[in-house]
Design a protein around this motif. Sequence first.
Motif, short mmCIF file in Angstrom:
data_model
loop_
_atom_site.label_atom_id
_atom_site.label_comp_id
_atom_site.label_asym_id
_atom_site.label_seq_id
_atom_site.Cartn_x
_atom_site.Cartn_y
_atom_site.Cartn_z
N GLU A 6 0.83 -1.20 0.00
CA GLU A 6 0.00 0.00 0.00
C GLU A 6 0.87 1.25 0.00
OE1 GLU A 6 -3.16 -2.21 2.98
OE2 GLU A 6 -1.97 -0.50 3.62
N CYS A 22 -2.78 0.22 -3.88
CA CYS A 22 -2.41 -1.09 -3.34
C CYS A 22 -2.14 -2.03 -4.50
CB CYS A 22 -3.51 -1.63 -2.44
SG CYS A 22 -3.23 -3.31 -1.86
N MET A 34 -11.24 -6.92 -4.74
CA MET A 34 -10.26 -6.14 -3.99
C MET A 34 -11.02 -5.09 -3.20
SD MET A 34 -7.24 -5.64 -6.83
CE MET A 34 -5.91 -5.53 -5.65
N TRP A 36 -11.03 -2.08 0.41
CA TRP A 36 -10.37 -1.28 1.44
C TRP A 36 -11.17 -1.36 2.72
CZ3 TRP A 36 -5.67 0.91 0.74
CH2 TRP A 36 -5.22 1.04 -0.58
N ILE A 69 -13.55 3.86 -5.46
CA ILE A 69 -12.61 2.76 -5.64
C ILE A 69 -12.50 2.46 -7.14
CG2 ILE A 69 -14.37 0.95 -5.40
CD1 ILE A 69 -12.23 -0.74 -3.94
N ARG A 71 -9.79 0.02 -10.10
CA ARG A 71 -8.71 -0.96 -10.19
C ARG A 71 -8.15 -1.02 -11.60
NH1 ARG A 71 -11.21 -6.70 -8.75
NH2 ARG A 71 -9.21 -7.47 -9.51
N LEU A 80 -7.94 3.97 -4.07
CA LEU A 80 -9.02 4.58 -3.32
C LEU A 80 -8.82 6.10 -3.36
CD1 LEU A 80 -11.54 4.25 -1.57
CD2 LEU A 80 -10.04 4.20 0.44
N TYR A 93 -5.81 2.40 7.11
CA TYR A 93 -6.53 1.83 5.97
C TYR A 93 -5.76 0.61 5.46
CZ TYR A 93 -9.77 5.72 5.76
OH TYR A 93 -10.77 6.63 6.06
N CYS A 95 -5.75 -2.57 2.58
CA CYS A 95 -6.34 -3.15 1.37
C CYS A 95 -6.40 -4.66 1.54
CB CYS A 95 -5.55 -2.78 0.11
SG CYS A 95 -3.96 -3.56 -0.08
N TRP A 111 -3.93 -9.43 2.91
CA TRP A 111 -4.05 -8.08 3.46
C TRP A 111 -2.76 -7.31 3.28
CZ3 TRP A 111 -8.63 -6.28 5.45
CH2 TRP A 111 -9.63 -7.21 5.67
#
Length: 121
Positions: A6, A22, A34, A36, A69, A71, A80, A93, A95, A111
């Motif tokens: 992250e 992330c 995926m 957060w 969010i 990706r 994010l 925070y 991910c 994680w």
Amino acid sequence: QVQLAESGGGLVQPGGSLRLSCAASGSIFKVNAMGWYRQAPGKQRELVTVISSGGTTTYADSVKGRFTISRESAKNTVYLQMNSLKPEDTAVYYCSADIIRINIPKIYTYWGQGTQVTVTS
């Protein structure tokens, strides 16, 4: 092995913006959802937002209209974008990613290490 790295946390004034990133790396066959999560001091970890492999998104009511969010599936990366930040958004925070590893036909949740976001004047 799989790692989630992250970046992007920090200190911001109320009303400001931050963008978290992330990236998942390692022996990855496929990345499914995926997301957060965040954990404030003295509170349980809570879901902030999640995005499916197909792009479907879900948000906590507390962040709807302020957080976005997204990706890049080719890069196994989730972002994010946090706008109109409030002091109550202060938290670590994390991910997460649901990943199928090469030669291991099972989904595991991985994680990140967490990144601090502090919103204060």
